[in-house]
Design a protein around this motif. Structure first.
Motif, mmCIF file in Angstrom:
data_model
loop_
_atom_site.group_PDB
_atom_site.id
_atom_site.type_symbol
_atom_site.label_atom_id
_atom_site.label_comp_id
_atom_site.label_asym_id
_atom_site.label_seq_id
_atom_site.Cartn_x
_atom_site.Cartn_y
_atom_site.Cartn_z
ATOM 1 N N LEU A 90 36.717 0.406 48.019
ATOM 2 C CA LEU A 90 36.332 1.735 48.484
ATOM 3 C C LEU A 90 35.601 2.444 47.357
ATOM 4 O O LEU A 90 36.141 2.624 46.262
ATOM 5 C CB LEU A 90 37.567 2.549 48.888
ATOM 6 N N GLY A 91 34.370 2.828 47.644
ATOM 7 C CA GLY A 91 33.619 3.674 46.730
ATOM 8 C C GLY A 91 33.735 5.111 47.192
ATOM 9 O O GLY A 91 33.456 5.418 48.360
ATOM 10 N N LEU A 92 34.168 5.999 46.296
ATOM 11 C CA LEU A 92 34.371 7.404 46.633
ATOM 12 C C LEU A 92 33.715 8.264 45.563
ATOM 13 O O LEU A 92 34.083 8.183 44.388
ATOM 14 C CB LEU A 92 35.865 7.709 46.725
ATOM 15 N N GLU A 93 32.727 9.048 45.961
ATOM 16 C CA GLU A 93 32.033 9.952 45.045
ATOM 17 C C GLU A 93 32.581 11.349 45.291
ATOM 18 O O GLU A 93 32.154 12.042 46.224
ATOM 19 C CB GLU A 93 30.528 9.892 45.294
ATOM 20 N N LEU A 94 33.537 11.768 44.471
ATOM 21 C CA LEU A 94 34.245 13.018 44.732
ATOM 22 C C LEU A 94 33.344 14.251 44.753
ATOM 23 O O LEU A 94 33.521 15.128 45.606
ATOM 24 C CB LEU A 94 35.370 13.203 43.707
ATOM 25 N N PRO A 95 32.367 14.394 43.838
ATOM 26 C CA PRO A 95 31.565 15.629 43.875
ATOM 27 C C PRO A 95 30.804 15.820 45.184
ATOM 28 O O PRO A 95 30.569 16.961 45.604
ATOM 29 C CB PRO A 95 30.599 15.463 42.695
ATOM 30 N N THR A 96 30.419 14.731 45.846
ATOM 31 C CA THR A 96 29.610 14.825 47.071
ATOM 32 C C THR A 96 30.396 14.497 48.336
ATOM 33 O O THR A 96 29.872 14.628 49.436
ATOM 34 C CB THR A 96 28.411 13.866 46.998
ATOM 35 N N ARG A 97 31.642 14.041 48.175
ATOM 36 C CA ARG A 97 32.491 13.613 49.293
ATOM 37 C C ARG A 97 31.931 12.387 50.031
ATOM 38 O O ARG A 97 32.307 12.122 51.166
ATOM 39 C CB ARG A 97 32.732 14.758 50.292
ATOM 40 N N ARG A 98 31.070 11.623 49.416
ATOM 41 C CA ARG A 98 30.561 10.403 50.047
ATOM 42 C C ARG A 98 31.554 9.260 49.815
ATOM 43 O O ARG A 98 32.169 9.158 48.749
ATOM 44 C CB ARG A 98 29.203 10.006 49.472
ATOM 45 N N ARG A 99 31.669 8.394 50.817
ATOM 46 C CA ARG A 99 32.527 7.208 50.654
ATOM 47 C C ARG A 99 31.991 6.061 51.493
ATOM 48 O O ARG A 99 31.526 6.241 52.610
ATOM 49 C CB ARG A 99 33.986 7.500 51.015
ATOM 50 N N ASN A 100 32.064 4.875 50.910
ATOM 51 C CA ASN A 100 31.651 3.651 51.588
ATOM 52 C C ASN A 100 32.701 2.578 51.351
ATOM 53 O O ASN A 100 33.281 2.483 50.261
ATOM 54 C CB ASN A 100 30.292 3.161 51.078
ATOM 55 N N ARG A 101 32.928 1.754 52.371
ATOM 56 C CA ARG A 101 33.928 0.702 52.303
ATOM 57 C C ARG A 101 33.236 -0.663 52.297
ATOM 58 O O ARG A 101 32.176 -0.845 52.893
ATOM 59 C CB ARG A 101 34.845 0.775 53.534
ATOM 60 N N MET A 102 33.891 -1.613 51.653
ATOM 61 C CA MET A 102 33.402 -2.989 51.652
ATOM 62 C C MET A 102 34.612 -3.913 51.520
ATOM 63 O O MET A 102 35.453 -3.713 50.643
ATOM 64 C CB MET A 102 32.416 -3.212 50.499
ATOM 65 N N ASN A 103 34.703 -4.898 52.395
ATOM 66 C CA ASN A 103 35.799 -5.855 52.362
ATOM 67 C C ASN A 103 35.230 -7.264 52.316
ATOM 68 O O ASN A 103 34.193 -7.540 52.931
ATOM 69 C CB ASN A 103 36.668 -5.726 53.619
ATOM 70 N N GLY A 104 35.910 -8.166 51.602
ATOM 71 C CA GLY A 104 35.427 -9.537 51.577
ATOM 72 C C GLY A 104 36.193 -10.408 50.602
ATOM 73 O O GLY A 104 37.087 -9.948 49.888
ATOM 74 N N PRO A 105 35.833 -11.689 50.535
ATOM 75 C CA PRO A 105 36.521 -12.632 49.653
ATOM 76 C C PRO A 105 35.991 -12.577 48.224
ATOM 77 O O PRO A 105 34.823 -12.284 47.987
ATOM 78 C CB PRO A 105 36.202 -13.989 50.295
ATOM 79 N N LEU A 106 36.887 -12.901 47.300
ATOM 80 C CA LEU A 106 36.505 -13.039 45.900
ATOM 81 C C LEU A 106 35.645 -14.290 45.742
ATOM 82 O O LEU A 106 36.014 -15.378 46.193
ATOM 83 C CB LEU A 106 37.753 -13.149 45.031
ATOM 84 N N MET A 107 34.500 -14.142 45.102
ATOM 85 C CA MET A 107 33.586 -15.267 44.914
ATOM 86 C C MET A 107 33.587 -15.787 43.483
ATOM 87 O O MET A 107 33.344 -16.954 43.234
ATOM 88 C CB MET A 107 32.160 -14.866 45.312
ATOM 89 N N GLU A 108 33.832 -14.911 42.540
ATOM 90 C CA GLU A 108 33.758 -15.293 41.124
ATOM 91 C C GLU A 108 34.665 -14.363 40.331
ATOM 92 O O GLU A 108 34.729 -13.157 40.605
ATOM 93 C CB GLU A 108 32.320 -15.166 40.620
ATOM 94 N N ASP A 109 35.384 -14.917 39.376
ATOM 95 C CA ASP A 109 36.279 -14.145 38.513
ATOM 96 C C ASP A 109 36.129 -14.692 37.105
ATOM 97 O O ASP A 109 36.332 -15.887 36.870
ATOM 98 C CB ASP A 109 37.717 -14.275 39.018
ATOM 99 N N ASP A 110 35.731 -13.831 36.161
ATOM 100 C CA ASP A 110 35.503 -14.299 34.795
ATOM 101 C C ASP A 110 36.002 -13.251 33.813
ATOM 102 O O ASP A 110 36.614 -12.253 34.201
ATOM 103 C CB ASP A 110 34.023 -14.628 34.576
ATOM 104 N N THR A 111 35.717 -13.465 32.547
ATOM 105 C CA THR A 111 36.258 -12.575 31.519
ATOM 106 C C THR A 111 35.666 -11.173 31.567
ATOM 107 O O THR A 111 36.254 -10.230 31.033
ATOM 108 C CB THR A 111 36.014 -13.176 30.119
ATOM 109 N N ASP A 112 34.505 -11.013 32.195
ATOM 110 C CA ASP A 112 33.861 -9.706 32.248
ATOM 111 C C ASP A 112 34.156 -8.939 33.535
ATOM 112 O O ASP A 112 33.929 -7.719 33.594
ATOM 113 C CB ASP A 112 32.336 -9.861 32.122
ATOM 114 N N GLY A 113 34.607 -9.630 34.566
ATOM 115 C CA GLY A 113 34.849 -8.958 35.831
ATOM 116 C C GLY A 113 34.893 -9.946 36.976
ATOM 117 O O GLY A 113 35.289 -11.105 36.794
ATOM 118 N N PHE A 114 34.476 -9.504 38.151
ATOM 119 C CA PHE A 114 34.542 -10.369 39.328
ATOM 120 C C PHE A 114 33.492 -9.951 40.344
ATOM 121 O O PHE A 114 32.942 -8.844 40.287
ATOM 122 C CB PHE A 114 35.947 -10.352 39.939
#
Length: 308
Positions: free
Chosen positions: A104-128
């Motif tokens: 869930l992306g939530l931009e509090l100052p503007t009240r915008r929000r977008n959702r995204m669901n899905g499988p993990l594709m890659e996981d490494d030392t910097d992130g995923f």
């Protein structure tokens, strides 16, 4: 053409007489890729809400953070998160090859929000990296707008336990924002979801039965979260202390209480609730002073129910 909604969501949509209307709307708004405006939106955020499942299938709600751009979309079907969970965040153990995630992306100052669901594709030392299974926007209702700034602070201790506890109850009872992670179990089309709930400060109340009473207000009528909870009552809750940076992660079991049933009328102290979700507290973690963001005073949503 297959429906974008699973049987739990469909059951609630049918119960409330909005099934056909919502099916047509969902087929238009729920995509298997991110439109350009969503891709740009995520790259503007200093934080990201993440829903995951532990090894027992218990949903967990978490938050990650970084300088804007730490979340970005290299292509419409992928979202890259350049951040790692802290050692005591259950999300850390939940990032594995078979993981399904809700974002869930939530931009509090503007009240915008977008959702995204899905499988993990890659996981490494910097992130995923997460592949897009479903991507859609949500309306701004019940979001309290807040400005944000970086506010680095020394991380505090981890406190943990099980059940109702005064160490975290005060945060819940003054909060105007909650995040809830839930899941749909279908092995082919199922996934994890994390959504926002908001209200006036103290909108989540402690009932006489020791459960937390969450009002469900009029919304987009998709019933993603309630549809999940109808079939699988376990959920993960996250409260953010916007003053101190404390993060409360609480496991719970949910029961949907419908008006019109004996003993299940809306609580008189929860005006505007069309339904209630009664949450039985389970294991919890209170991670003190973790979120390195400071926030301005809340600007209440103009959609808050009358009586607040």
């Amino acid at each position: 053409m297959s429906s974008p909604f699973h049987p739990g969501e469909q059951a609630i949509q049918t119960r409330l007489g909005v099934r056909e209307q919502v099916e047509a709307m969902g087929s238009r708004m729920i995509r298997n890729h991110m439109p350009e405006q969503h891709r740009q939106f995520f790259s503007q955020l200093p934080w990201l809400l993440v829903g995951s499942l532990d090894s027992d299938g218990q949903p967990v709600a978490s938050v990650l953070w970084g300088k804007p751009g730490f979340v970005h979309s290299p292509e419409p079907s992928l979202l890259r998160i350049n951040a790692r969970p802290e050692m005591d965040d259950p999300l850390r153990a939940n990032l594995h090859d078979a993981a399904r995630l809700g974002l869930l992306g939530l931009e509090l100052p503007t009240r915008r929000r977008n959702r995204m669901n899905g499988p993990l594709m890659e996981d490494d030392t910097d992130g995923f990296t997460v592949a897009v299974q479903q991507s859609f926007g949500n309306c701004p209702r019940y979001i309290q707008a807040r400005d944000w700034r970086w506010d680095s602070r020394p991380a505090g201790a981890l406190e943990q336990g099980s059940g109702l506890d005064p160490r975290w109850l005060a945060l819940v009872q003054r909060s105007d924002t909650l995040f809830i992670a839930s899941q749909h179990l279908d092995p082919h089309t199922g996934g994890v979801d994390i959504s926002h709930r908001g209200g006036a400060p103290g909108f989540v109340q402690l009932g006489a039965d020791g459960r937390l009473w969450l009002p469900d207000y009029n919304g987009n009528q998709l019933f993603n979260t309630l549809g999940n909870l109808l079939l699988e009552p376990r959920c993960g809750l996250l409260w953010v202390d916007f003053d101190s940076g404390d993060l409360l992660q609480l496991e719970a079991r949910a029961e949907i209480l419908w008006p019109g049933k004996a003993g299940q009328q809306p609580h008189p102290d929860l005006p505007g609730a069309e339904r209630l979700v009664a949450l039985t507290p389970g294991r919890w973690r209170l991670r003190r002073r973790r979120l390195p963001l400071g926030f301005g005073a809340a600007q209440p949503s103009p959609f808050l129910p009358q009586g607040h």
